[in-house]
Design a protein around this motif. Structure first.
Motif, PDB file in Angstrom:
ATOM      1  N   VAL A   4       0.836  -1.204   0.000  1.00 49.70           N
ATOM      2  CA  VAL A   4       0.000   0.000   0.000  1.00 49.70           C
ATOM      3  C   VAL A   4       0.872   1.256   0.000  1.00 49.70           C
ATOM      4  N   SER A  35     -11.571   3.581   0.247  1.00 49.59           N
ATOM      5  CA  SER A  35     -11.271   2.365   1.015  1.00 49.59           C
ATOM      6  C   SER A  35     -12.447   1.390   1.095  1.00 49.59           C
ATOM      7  N   THR A  37     -14.613  -1.733   0.749  1.00 51.06           N
ATOM      8  CA  THR A  37     -14.271  -3.174   0.700  1.00 51.06           C
ATOM      9  C   THR A  37     -12.889  -3.491   1.301  1.00 51.06           C
ATOM     10  N   ARG A  38     -12.135  -2.484   1.757  1.00 53.21           N
ATOM     11  CA  ARG A  38     -10.782  -2.754   2.291  1.00 53.21           C
ATOM     12  C   ARG A  38     -10.854  -2.906   3.795  1.00 53.21           C
ATOM     13  N   ASP A  39      -9.910  -3.672   4.354  1.00 55.45           N
ATOM     14  CA  ASP A  39      -9.926  -3.867   5.806  1.00 55.45           C
ATOM     15  C   ASP A  39      -9.218  -2.715   6.521  1.00 55.45           C
ATOM     16  N   SER A  42      -5.360  -2.223   6.062  1.00 55.30           N
ATOM     17  CA  SER A  42      -4.922  -1.499   4.866  1.00 55.30           C
ATOM     18  C   SER A  42      -5.112   0.007   5.046  1.00 55.30           C
ATOM     19  N   PHE A 226      -4.966   0.440  -3.213  1.00 60.80           N
ATOM     20  CA  PHE A 226      -5.163  -0.784  -2.428  1.00 60.80           C
ATOM     21  C   PHE A 226      -5.125  -2.061  -3.264  1.00 60.80           C
ATOM     22  N   ARG A 229     -10.147  -4.592  -6.565  1.00 60.21           N
ATOM     23  CA  ARG A 229     -11.203  -5.014  -5.649  1.00 60.21           C
ATOM     24  C   ARG A 229     -11.741  -6.372  -6.049  1.00 60.21           C
TER      25      ARG A 229
END
Ligand SMILES: *Cc1c(COP(=O)(O)O)cnc(C)c1O
Length: 234
Positions: A4, A35, A37-39, A42, A226, A229
Motif C-alpha cells: 500500500v 477504502s 471493501t478494504r480492511d 490497509s 489498495f 477489488r
C-alpha cells in the motif's frame, strides 16, 4: 515497505507530475483514498503514509471502520448512493458527502447534522454524460439546486462531483471533466465571493491525470492504492 505504501508513492508521483504539467501546485489536489471493501489494516497502512481522507460507499461497512479507527482522527467522505433512511448516520459520522443527487437528501443531512459538529461539506453529483443508469443531477438542474442548498444551515456546499463513463483515450477522458469545470465556473460567476465553490471531485485510478488537467481538486483513488477489488463484492 508495504504494498500500500509503494502504491501511494506511485499515485502521489502521478498526481505531482500531472499537476506540474498542467501548471498547477500539486498541493491544490487532495488525494482521497477510496477504502470501500478494504480492511482496517490497509487503511492504517495508508494513514501511516500521511493520508488523512478516506472515501466509503457502503454505510454499514463504513461505520464499523470509523469506530475501529476513531483514535486516528481521519476524515471520512461518503461517496456512494444515499437512501433517505441512511442520512442521519451519514450526517453524524462523516466530514464530506460527495454524492448528493437529490435535493431532499441535502435537506435531510442539514436537518440531521449535529449542531456540535462543523457544517457537513457537500458536493453535488452531476450526471455529466447523461447516462440513464447513473445517479446525479443534470447540468441544467444545477443552478437552481445551488440556490436551494445555499439556504440550508448545517451543510456547506463545496462543489461538484462526477463519475463519467469509463474511457481509455486520455483526450476523450478530459471532455466530461472539462464540462464539469465549466459548469463550476458558470455557477461561481453568479455567486458572491464568500459563497464561491472551491471543489471539483473528479478523477479515479484510470483517469486522474485527465481530471487534474481539468482542475480537479479532489481525486478519488481506490484500485491504484489498495489493489484490485474483489469483483464479487464490487
Ligand atoms: C470506487 C469508487 C472510486 C475509486 O475507483 P478506482 O477505480 O478503484 O480508483 C472513486 N469514486 C467513486 C464514487 C467510487 O465509487
Amino acid at each position: 515497505m508495504h504494498k500500500v505504501e509503494e502504491n501511494i508513492e506511485r499515485v502521489k508521483a502521478r498526481l505531482q507530475t500531472a499537476a506540474v504539467a498542467g501548471g498547477r501546485d500539486p498541493n491544490s489536489v487532495m488525494l482521497l483514498a477510496v477504502s470501500k471493501t478494504r480492511d482496517t489494516k490497509s487503511i492504517q497502512q495508508a494513514a501511516q503514509t500521511g493520508i488523512t481522507d478516506f472515501g466509503e460507499n457502503y454505510l454499514q461497512e463504513a461505520l464499523e471502520k470509523i469506530d475501529i479507527l476513531k483514535s486516528l482522527g481521519l476524515k471520512w467522505h461518503f461517496i456512494g448512493p444515499i437512501q433517505s433512511n441512511k442520512t442521519r448516520q451519514i450526517a453524524e459520522n462523516f466530514s464530506w458527502v460527495h454524492s448528493i443527487g437529490r435535493l431532499k437528501i441535502a435537506q435531510r443531512l442539514s436537518a440531521q447534522r449535529p449542531s456540535t459538529m462543523a457544517p457537513l461539506n457537500i458536493c453535488l453529483q452531476v450526471n455529466i454524460d447523461q447516462e440513464a443508469t447513473k445517479a446525479g443531477f443534470s447540468g441544467d438542474e444545477i443552478p437552481l439546486v445551488v440556490e436551494e442548498i445555499a439556504q440550508l444551515p448545517n451543510i456547506k456546499l463545496r462543489g461538484l462531483m462526477t463519475i463519467p463513463a469509463a474511457q481509455h483515450d486520455p483526450i476523450a477522458q478530459r471532455l466530461p471533466f472539462a464540462q464539469l469545470r465549466s459548469l463550476l465556473e458558470k455557477i461561481n460567476g453568479s455567486l458572491d465571493n464568500c459563497k464561491k465553490l472551491d471543489t471539483l471531485s473528479m478523477g479515479m485510478s484510470a483517469d486522474l491525470e485527465a481530471a487534474i488537467f481539468e482542475q480537479a481538486t479532489i481525486v478519488r483513488v481506490g484500485t491504484d492504492i489498495f489493489g484490485p477489488r474483489n469483483k464479487t463484492i464490487l
